[in-house]
Design an enzyme around this catalytic site. Structure first.
Site, PDB file in Angstrom:
ATOM      1  N   SER A   1      34.586  49.352  -2.341  1.00 42.39           N
ATOM      2  CA  SER A   1      33.952  48.835  -1.125  1.00 42.39           C
ATOM      3  C   SER A   1      32.823  47.864  -1.445  1.00 42.39           C
ATOM      4  O   SER A   1      32.194  47.940  -2.509  1.00 42.39           O
ATOM      5  CB  SER A   1      33.368  49.975  -0.294  1.00 42.39           C
ATOM      6  OG  SER A   1      34.328  50.962  -0.062  1.00 42.39           O
TER       7      SER A   1
HETATM    8  N1  SAH Z   1      35.232  55.247  -3.076  1.00 46.67           N
HETATM    9  C1  SAH Z   1      35.988  54.282  -3.862  1.00 46.67           C
HETATM   10  C2  SAH Z   1      36.802  53.327  -3.012  1.00 46.67           C
HETATM   11  C3  SAH Z   1      37.841  54.023  -2.263  1.00 46.67           C
HETATM   12  S1  SAH Z   1      39.292  53.089  -1.897  1.00 46.67           S
HETATM   13  C4  SAH Z   1      35.108  53.515  -4.806  1.00 46.67           C
HETATM   14  O1  SAH Z   1      33.883  53.711  -4.808  1.00 46.67           O
HETATM   15  O2  SAH Z   1      35.654  52.729  -5.593  1.00 46.67           O
HETATM   16  C5  SAH Z   1      40.188  54.438  -1.200  1.00 46.67           C
HETATM   17  C6  SAH Z   1      40.784  55.371  -2.195  1.00 46.67           C
HETATM   18  O3  SAH Z   1      41.300  56.487  -1.484  1.00 46.67           O
HETATM   19  C7  SAH Z   1      41.936  54.784  -2.992  1.00 46.67           C
HETATM   20  O4  SAH Z   1      41.689  54.924  -4.358  1.00 46.67           O
HETATM   21  C8  SAH Z   1      43.141  55.628  -2.553  1.00 46.67           C
HETATM   22  O5  SAH Z   1      44.087  55.840  -3.582  1.00 46.67           O
HETATM   23  C9  SAH Z   1      42.470  56.929  -2.135  1.00 46.67           C
HETATM   24  N2  SAH Z   1      43.214  57.796  -1.212  1.00 46.67           N
HETATM   25  C10 SAH Z   1      43.992  57.454  -0.151  1.00 46.67           C
HETATM   26  N3  SAH Z   1      44.476  58.554   0.446  1.00 46.67           N
HETATM   27  C11 SAH Z   1      43.986  59.628  -0.234  1.00 46.67           C
HETATM   28  C12 SAH Z   1      44.121  61.044  -0.093  1.00 46.67           C
HETATM   29  N4  SAH Z   1      44.863  61.616   0.873  1.00 46.67           N
HETATM   30  N5  SAH Z   1      43.466  61.830  -0.972  1.00 46.67           N
HETATM   31  C13 SAH Z   1      42.714  61.300  -1.975  1.00 46.67           C
HETATM   32  N6  SAH Z   1      42.564  59.970  -2.153  1.00 46.67           N
HETATM   33  C14 SAH Z   1      43.189  59.148  -1.294  1.00 46.67           C
END
Ligand code: SAH
Length: 216
Positions: free
Chosen positions: A61
């Protein structure tokens, strides 16, 4: 400018002018080396005012989004925090600077592994990573004082609400696939109150209580 100066510049041009006030949050953003959470080829963009690609089609993000979501959690330092969507691990590192223990769940194995290596090399011993469907939460470790979902969700899953402590706060980008709004939900004496904040765009939360893979 070196990375330290770039972080200071990021704080003074992107965060303070947009209203981030919590000094602890600003200091964590000054400290955590965001450039080590992205691929070497884009390290020079790490402190720019934008989200950046990580691997597997996911994103880290924008710094402002990390700061405002963190500020809304009102961390004092002794909380047990759950993050859904580890991604690069950057948000988890910021949370680890500001709370006691961070539990973070990622559905993509390789992202979880890379994040874990970063935590190890940066010396974070209070971050616990699990690979799996974060929409189910982490029942063995519940309750959590704070929960942050860092992927877009049509609603906050009830299971996660159940894993939130009394007097807990949960924050999530809630909306449809292509536009959401930050929702802060506070639990207090068994009652919930909702507050909507800034509009945002996140990658989808895919899981039992999020979107289904085939809808994406
Ligand atoms: N917080 C992260 C950015 C998140 S992007 C950072 O600081 O870099 C969103 C992430 O959520 C992605 O890596 C995606 O693979 C994950 N995601 C999506 N659905 C999910 C689920 N049900 N459980 C765990 N992770 C999930």
């Amino acid at each position: 400018m070196g990375f330290r100066e770039l972080r200071e510049f990021m704080v003074s041009t992107q965060l303070v002018p947009r209203g981030i006030k919590d000094e602890r949050v600003l200091n964590a953003m000054r400290k955590v080396p965001r450039h080590l959470f992205v691929d070497e080829s884009i390290q020079n963009k790490a402190y720019d005012d934008m989200a950046l690609p990580i691997s597997e089609g996911q994103t880290i993000s924008q710094p402002y989004m990390v700061a405002i979501m963190t500020e809304l959690l009102e961390l004092k330092g002794n909380e047990k925090v759950l993050e859904i969507g580890t991604g690069s691990g950057y948000q988890a590192a910021i949370l680890a600077e500001l709370s006691k223990e961070v539990y973070t769940i990622e559905r993509v194995d390789v992202l979880a592994q890379n994040a874990e290596e970063r935590f190890l090399s940066l010396g974070y011993t209070n971050i616990h990573v699990k690979v799996g469907d974060g929409t189910l939460g982490w029942p063995e470790e519940a309750p959590f004082d704070r929960i942050m979902i860092t992927a877009a969700t049509p609603k906050i899953p009830d299971v996660l609400m159940e894993q939130l402590s009394e007097e807990g706060i949960i924050i999530a980008p809630v909306g449809d696939r292509f536009s959401q709004q930050l929702l802060k939900c506070t639990k207090s004496s068994g009652k919930y109150s909702d507050e909507y904040h800034t509009p945002c765009i996140f990658v989808p939360l895919i899981g039992k209580y999020g979107w289904q893979q085939e809808d994406i």
